[in-house]
Design a protein around this motif. Structure first.
Motif, short mmCIF file in Angstrom:
data_model
loop_
_atom_site.label_atom_id
_atom_site.label_comp_id
_atom_site.label_asym_id
_atom_site.label_seq_id
_atom_site.Cartn_x
_atom_site.Cartn_y
_atom_site.Cartn_z
N THR A 78 -14.34 4.82 -24.55
CA THR A 78 -13.26 4.09 -24.61
C THR A 78 -11.86 4.84 -23.86
N ILE A 79 -11.16 4.11 -23.17
CA ILE A 79 -9.86 4.34 -22.83
C ILE A 79 -8.68 3.74 -23.65
N TYR A 80 -7.79 4.57 -23.94
CA TYR A 80 -6.63 4.05 -24.63
C TYR A 80 -5.38 4.27 -24.10
N LEU A 81 -4.34 3.12 -24.22
CA LEU A 81 -3.17 3.21 -23.82
C LEU A 81 -2.21 3.26 -25.15
N GLN A 82 -1.55 4.43 -25.34
CA GLN A 82 -0.56 4.32 -26.62
C GLN A 82 0.57 3.90 -25.93
N MET A 83 1.23 3.01 -26.79
CA MET A 83 2.79 2.62 -26.30
C MET A 83 3.58 2.52 -27.22
N ASN A 84 4.64 3.70 -27.19
CA ASN A 84 5.60 3.60 -28.13
C ASN A 84 7.01 3.47 -27.69
N SER A 85 8.07 3.05 -28.51
CA SER A 85 9.29 2.67 -28.16
C SER A 85 9.15 1.38 -27.21
N LEU A 86 8.58 0.44 -27.57
CA LEU A 86 8.41 -0.63 -26.67
C LEU A 86 9.62 -1.40 -26.29
N LYS A 87 9.96 -1.86 -25.24
CA LYS A 87 11.10 -2.74 -24.80
C LYS A 87 10.64 -4.20 -24.51
N PRO A 88 11.57 -5.03 -24.45
CA PRO A 88 11.12 -6.28 -23.81
C PRO A 88 10.75 -6.31 -22.40
N GLU A 89 11.05 -5.46 -21.76
CA GLU A 89 10.69 -5.20 -20.31
C GLU A 89 9.25 -4.92 -20.03
N ASP A 90 8.75 -4.41 -21.26
CA ASP A 90 7.20 -4.07 -21.20
C ASP A 90 6.42 -5.08 -21.29
N THR A 91 6.96 -6.42 -21.69
CA THR A 91 6.12 -7.70 -21.74
C THR A 91 5.13 -7.97 -20.56
N ALA A 92 3.68 -8.15 -20.56
CA ALA A 92 2.96 -8.22 -19.58
C ALA A 92 1.61 -8.38 -20.11
N VAL A 93 0.94 -8.72 -19.01
CA VAL A 93 -0.42 -8.82 -19.31
C VAL A 93 -1.03 -7.20 -18.88
N TYR A 94 -1.75 -6.45 -19.62
CA TYR A 94 -2.16 -5.19 -19.24
C TYR A 94 -3.44 -5.09 -18.99
N TYR A 95 -3.79 -4.51 -18.08
CA TYR A 95 -5.18 -4.39 -17.39
C TYR A 95 -5.75 -2.99 -17.35
N CYS A 96 -6.93 -2.63 -17.61
CA CYS A 96 -7.33 -1.37 -17.59
C CYS A 96 -8.40 -1.68 -16.18
N ALA A 97 -8.43 -0.21 -15.61
CA ALA A 97 -9.45 -0.34 -14.34
C ALA A 97 -10.24 1.04 -14.08
N VAL A 98 -11.23 0.86 -13.79
CA VAL A 98 -12.05 2.11 -13.29
C VAL A 98 -12.44 2.08 -11.74
N ASP A 99 -12.52 3.53 -11.38
CA ASP A 99 -12.99 3.57 -9.99
C ASP A 99 -13.91 4.64 -9.78
N PRO A 100 -15.26 4.34 -9.06
CA PRO A 100 -16.17 5.30 -9.12
C PRO A 100 -15.48 6.59 -8.02
N PRO A 101 -16.04 7.70 -8.31
CA PRO A 101 -15.53 8.90 -7.74
C PRO A 101 -15.93 9.01 -6.12
N ILE A 102 -15.57 8.02 -5.54
CA ILE A 102 -16.07 7.99 -4.18
C ILE A 102 -14.82 8.17 -3.03
N ARG A 103 -13.52 8.23 -3.38
CA ARG A 103 -12.54 8.18 -2.63
C ARG A 103 -11.65 9.50 -2.97
N LEU A 104 -11.07 9.98 -2.01
CA LEU A 104 -9.95 11.17 -2.32
C LEU A 104 -8.56 10.44 -2.31
N ALA A 105 -8.12 10.72 -3.55
CA ALA A 105 -6.74 9.98 -3.80
C ALA A 105 -6.04 10.64 -5.04
#
Length: 129
Positions: A78-105
């Motif tokens: 499980t991946i968590y995103l703790q969001m504190n002191s939220l502002k109206p401009e934080d309003t959005a659809v939030y997505y998590c994403a993962v990528d295999p360890p195949i690229r150097l970045a």
């Protein structure tokens, strides 16, 4: 088969907190690059926080520094995103994403170019009084 399922979104008042969860299955999280992204109405999707699989660094976009934090429970997948002191401009659809360890970045590049292979379905966060 890799699956990501977000939860924890909702309506919160300005100054409040939320914790988003992203349940990952079909992969070993410890070796993957991880990202949280968001997309507000009428805007492009932006990288909020990214962790590089190349060097383990973490990138935070400027607008969330000091307010948001990412954590990973490898044992429970499980991946968590703790969001504190939220502002109206934080309003959005939030997505998590993962990528295999195949690229150097770096984590910053991962957030900027968004080359993640697997994405969740998104969860709505609305900050309003």
């Amino acid at each position: 088969q890799v699956q990501l399922v977000e939860s924890g979104g909702g309506l919160v008042q300005p100054g409040g907190s939320l914790r988003l969860s992203c349940a990952a299955s079909g992969l070993f999280l410890a070796s993957y690059a991880i990202g949280w992204f968001r997309q507000a109405p009428g805007k492009e999707r932006e990288g909020v926080i990214c962790i590089s699989s190349t060097d383990g660094s973490t990138y935070y976009t400027d607008s969330v520094k000091g307010r948001f934090a990412v954590s990973v429970d490898v044992a429970n997948g499980t991946i968590y995103l703790q969001m504190n002191s939220l502002k109206p401009e934080d309003t959005a659809v939030y997505y998590c994403a993962v990528d295999p360890p195949i690229r150097l970045a770096t984590s910053q590049r991962m957030c900027a170019t968004q080359p993640f292979h697997y994405w969740g379905q998104g969860t709505q966060v609305t900050v309003s009084s």
